[in-house]
Scaffold this motif. Structure first.
Motif, mmCIF file in Angstrom:
data_model
loop_
_atom_site.group_PDB
_atom_site.id
_atom_site.type_symbol
_atom_site.label_atom_id
_atom_site.label_comp_id
_atom_site.label_asym_id
_atom_site.label_seq_id
_atom_site.Cartn_x
_atom_site.Cartn_y
_atom_site.Cartn_z
ATOM 1 N N PHE A 16 0.821 -1.140 -0.081
ATOM 2 C CA PHE A 16 0.117 -0.020 -0.042
ATOM 3 C C PHE A 16 0.941 1.253 -0.118
ATOM 4 O O PHE A 16 2.179 1.121 0.848
ATOM 5 C CB PHE A 16 -0.805 -0.042 1.096
ATOM 6 N N VAL A 23 3.992 0.619 2.332
ATOM 7 C CA VAL A 23 3.824 -0.546 3.518
ATOM 8 C C VAL A 23 3.396 -1.958 2.656
ATOM 9 O O VAL A 23 2.648 -2.110 1.921
ATOM 10 C CB VAL A 23 2.489 -0.186 4.450
ATOM 11 N N ALA A 25 2.037 -4.899 3.367
ATOM 12 C CA ALA A 25 0.982 -5.650 4.268
ATOM 13 C C ALA A 25 1.221 -6.958 4.208
ATOM 14 O O ALA A 25 1.021 -7.796 5.222
ATOM 15 C CB ALA A 25 -0.459 -5.268 4.048
ATOM 16 N N PRO A 44 -0.527 -10.392 15.552
ATOM 17 C CA PRO A 44 -0.843 -9.082 16.278
ATOM 18 C C PRO A 44 -1.694 -8.146 15.334
ATOM 19 O O PRO A 44 -1.477 -8.319 13.962
ATOM 20 C CB PRO A 44 0.322 -8.626 16.882
ATOM 21 N N SER A 45 -1.906 -6.944 15.776
ATOM 22 C CA SER A 45 -2.747 -6.122 14.932
ATOM 23 C C SER A 45 -1.600 -5.632 13.980
ATOM 24 O O SER A 45 -0.587 -5.331 14.332
ATOM 25 C CB SER A 45 -3.038 -4.697 15.768
ATOM 26 N N GLY A 46 -2.138 -5.453 12.722
ATOM 27 C CA GLY A 46 -1.164 -4.823 11.687
ATOM 28 C C GLY A 46 -0.278 -6.087 10.974
ATOM 29 O O GLY A 46 0.616 -5.408 10.257
ATOM 30 N N CYS A 47 -0.470 -7.216 11.202
ATOM 31 C CA CYS A 47 0.482 -8.055 10.709
ATOM 32 C C CYS A 47 0.011 -8.623 9.328
ATOM 33 O O CYS A 47 0.827 -9.204 8.477
ATOM 34 C CB CYS A 47 0.614 -9.409 11.607
ATOM 35 N N GLY A 48 -1.030 -8.211 8.756
ATOM 36 C CA GLY A 48 -1.414 -8.517 7.361
ATOM 37 C C GLY A 48 -2.782 -9.540 7.364
ATOM 38 O O GLY A 48 -2.911 -9.811 6.344
ATOM 39 N N LYS A 49 -3.069 -10.065 8.375
ATOM 40 C CA LYS A 49 -4.254 -11.156 8.347
ATOM 41 C C LYS A 49 -5.459 -10.681 7.421
ATOM 42 O O LYS A 49 -5.702 -11.462 6.726
ATOM 43 C CB LYS A 49 -4.621 -11.251 9.799
ATOM 44 N N THR A 50 -5.889 -9.318 7.834
ATOM 45 C CA THR A 50 -7.213 -9.026 7.252
ATOM 46 C C THR A 50 -6.790 -8.772 5.592
ATOM 47 O O THR A 50 -7.626 -8.966 4.907
ATOM 48 C CB THR A 50 -7.598 -7.655 7.553
ATOM 49 N N THR A 51 -5.513 -8.249 5.427
ATOM 50 C CA THR A 51 -5.094 -8.005 3.812
ATOM 51 C C THR A 51 -5.088 -9.626 3.095
ATOM 52 O O THR A 51 -5.685 -9.578 2.046
ATOM 53 C CB THR A 51 -3.873 -7.505 3.823
ATOM 54 N N GLU A 166 -12.331 -11.526 12.553
ATOM 55 C CA GLU A 166 -12.533 -11.346 14.033
ATOM 56 C C GLU A 166 -14.104 -11.436 14.213
ATOM 57 O O GLU A 166 -14.474 -10.324 14.948
ATOM 58 C CB GLU A 166 -11.917 -10.087 14.204
HETATM 59 P P1 ATP Z 1 -5.781 -5.975 12.577
HETATM 60 O O1 ATP Z 1 -5.878 -7.160 13.465
HETATM 61 O O2 ATP Z 1 -5.772 -4.690 13.206
HETATM 62 O O3 ATP Z 1 -7.150 -5.642 11.658
HETATM 63 P P2 ATP Z 1 -4.340 -6.957 10.391
HETATM 64 O O4 ATP Z 1 -3.246 -8.047 10.804
HETATM 65 O O5 ATP Z 1 -5.517 -7.579 9.984
HETATM 66 O O6 ATP Z 1 -4.635 -6.132 11.600
HETATM 67 P P3 ATP Z 1 -4.164 -5.510 8.091
HETATM 68 O O7 ATP Z 1 -5.480 -4.978 8.311
HETATM 69 O O8 ATP Z 1 -3.980 -6.521 7.108
HETATM 70 O O9 ATP Z 1 -3.572 -6.315 9.513
HETATM 71 O O10 ATP Z 1 -3.145 -4.399 7.785
HETATM 72 C C1 ATP Z 1 -1.549 -4.866 7.331
HETATM 73 C C2 ATP Z 1 -0.820 -3.476 7.223
HETATM 74 O O11 ATP Z 1 -1.205 -2.909 6.096
HETATM 75 C C3 ATP Z 1 -1.232 -2.499 8.613
HETATM 76 O O12 ATP Z 1 0.289 -1.776 8.543
HETATM 77 C C4 ATP Z 1 -2.002 -1.272 7.659
HETATM 78 O O13 ATP Z 1 -1.616 -0.176 8.249
HETATM 79 C C5 ATP Z 1 -1.716 -1.500 6.190
HETATM 80 N N1 ATP Z 1 -2.891 -1.316 5.348
HETATM 81 C C6 ATP Z 1 -4.195 -2.123 5.305
HETATM 82 N N2 ATP Z 1 -5.046 -1.803 4.465
HETATM 83 C C7 ATP Z 1 -4.393 -0.521 4.081
HETATM 84 C C8 ATP Z 1 -4.774 0.295 3.120
HETATM 85 N N3 ATP Z 1 -6.061 0.302 2.472
HETATM 86 N N4 ATP Z 1 -4.220 1.640 2.636
HETATM 87 C C9 ATP Z 1 -2.866 1.651 3.410
HETATM 88 N N5 ATP Z 1 -2.540 0.708 4.189
HETATM 89 C C10 ATP Z 1 -3.056 -0.497 4.585
#
Ligand code: ATP
Length: 354
Positions: A16, A23, A25, A44-51, A166
């Motif tokens: 991204f 970043v 992701a 943990p939060s921000g590790c890329g799971k949702t992506t 989640e």
């Molecule tokens: P959480 O548990 O907080 O949801 P996560 O593990 O699911 O976290 P992601 O949401 O996949 O993490 O995000 C991974 C990284 O990519 C993070 O640093 C986030 O800030 C970044 N990110 C995710 N989506 C976008 C976007 N649309 N634009 C810019 N950065 C993004």
């Protein structure tokens, strides 16, 4: 559970942003999810799971890499053409529609005949035990009931894969525990592949057939809950899942030498300086001076009911926690200040390189 692969990501990268603010992701993630398994992405939060989940759903395209479904490349297939459905944390229900209308929404949108929709909605409401609520507005339901409606709605079109982002985090602890059991039951009864995202390690351990542990956009380890807990591949996995002790050590023939000079017999592939890890429940407290035991001093005790966490210090100051069964009332236990010996259960200690 069969070994057939349903969903596969090959070298998936998702970046991204632009220029200096990129970043990653997802940083070269390859993973195979088997047909009919309950697979959890944990980190943990921000590790890329949702992506990763969004790439599988088709809401995002990878920067590079491929997503496959049953061996076919679906990287460019739009979300509504994939036999994949998602349950979101927010449920995303329609508050002005009834429970039955919410559950039937996807089927109606697909143009399925009304009789089929009615039958399928009834079947789904029975599955999530909400038959009695069919005519209620969603806004009149509790959080747990709304969660069940969201599940029924996502399962109604019979997806091959259900993605759950989640889905339990908005529920209080008791309801969350109930829904964990409920989700496991739904997955077993329907045989649908579930890919569940959570940052809660206990949730991952109790529900999953396999877990993929992620950190900083990378997949760190994939394995059964027991594999991940008992054989973590690195320090991140060992500390993220459950509690553990880390002891600085050096590899010597037949094992490792601790900073105290004690040698622990353990298999070590690495050389030089390493970390020895052992779970608190695998640390045994024995008499001070017992042959082969590591000398330690009890610092303080933390009582947890069935067991007690005994915080100890080795001769070089390294802290070790042992989890022991709490003594019965009237029975003498270990006391702060006591000199004791420590042993690690056979095969329980592990060498980590990082
Ligand atoms: P959480 O548990 O907080 O949801 P996560 O593990 O699911 O976290 P992601 O949401 O996949 O993490 O995000 C991974 C990284 O990519 C993070 O640093 C986030 O800030 C970044 N990110 C995710 N989506 C976008 C976007 N649309 N634009 C810019 N950065 C993004």
């Amino acid at each position: 559970m069969t070994e057939a692969v349903t969903i596969e990501a090959r070298n998936a990268v998702k970046a991204f942003g632009q220029g200096d603010h990129v970043v990653r992701a997802l940083d070269d993630v390859s993973i195979q999810i088997r047909k009919g398994e309950f697979f959890t992405l944990l980190g943990p939060s921000g590790c890329g799971k949702t992506t990763l989940l969004r790439l599988i759903a088709g809401f995002e395209m990878p920067t590079s890499g491929t997503i496959l479904l049953d061996g076919a490349d679906i990287t460019e297939l739009p979300p509504n053409k994939r036999p994949v459905n998602t349950v979101f944390q927010s449920y995303a229900l329609f508050p002005h529609l009834t429970v039955a209308e919410n559950v039937g929404f996807g089927l109606t949108m697909q143009g399925r005949p009304r009789a089929e929709v009615t039958a399928r909605v009834a079947e789904m409401l029975a599955l999530v035990k909400l038959e009695a609520m069919a005519g209620r507005k969603v806004s009149q339901l509790s959080g747990g009931q709304q969660q069940r409606v969201a599940l029924a709605r996502a399962l109604a079109p019979q997806p091959k894969v259900l993605l759950l982002d989640e889905p339990l985090s908005a529920l209080d602890l008791k309801l969350r525990k109930e829904m964990q059991v409920e989700l496991k039951r739904l997955q077993t009864e329907t045989g649908i592949t579930f890919i569940f995202v959570t940052h809660d390690q206990e949730e991952a351990l109790t529900m999953s057939d396999r877990i993929g542990v992620m950190s900083a956009g990378k997949l760190q380890q994939v394995g059964s809950p027991k594999d991940i807990y008992t054989r973590p591949v690195n320090r991140f996995v060992a500390s993220f899942i459950g509690e553990t002790n880390f002891l600085p050590a050096t590899v010597v023939p037949g094992g490792v030498r601790l900073a105290t000079g004690d040698v622990v017999e353990v298999a070590a592939q690495a050389r030089g300086d390493v970390t020895l890890t052992v779970r608190p429940e695998q640390v045994r407290i024995v008499g001070a001076g017992e042959a082969g035991a590591i000398a330690a001093t009890v610092k303080f005790l933390v009582y947890f009911g069935t067991d007690t966490h005994c915080h100890l210090a080795l001769a070089d100051g390294t802290e070790v926690v042992a989890r022991v069964q709490s003594p019965a009332s009237g029975e003498a236990g270990i006391e702060a200040g006591s000199a004791v010996g420590l042993r690690f259960a056979s095969g329980a200690a592990q060498v980590l390189e990082d």
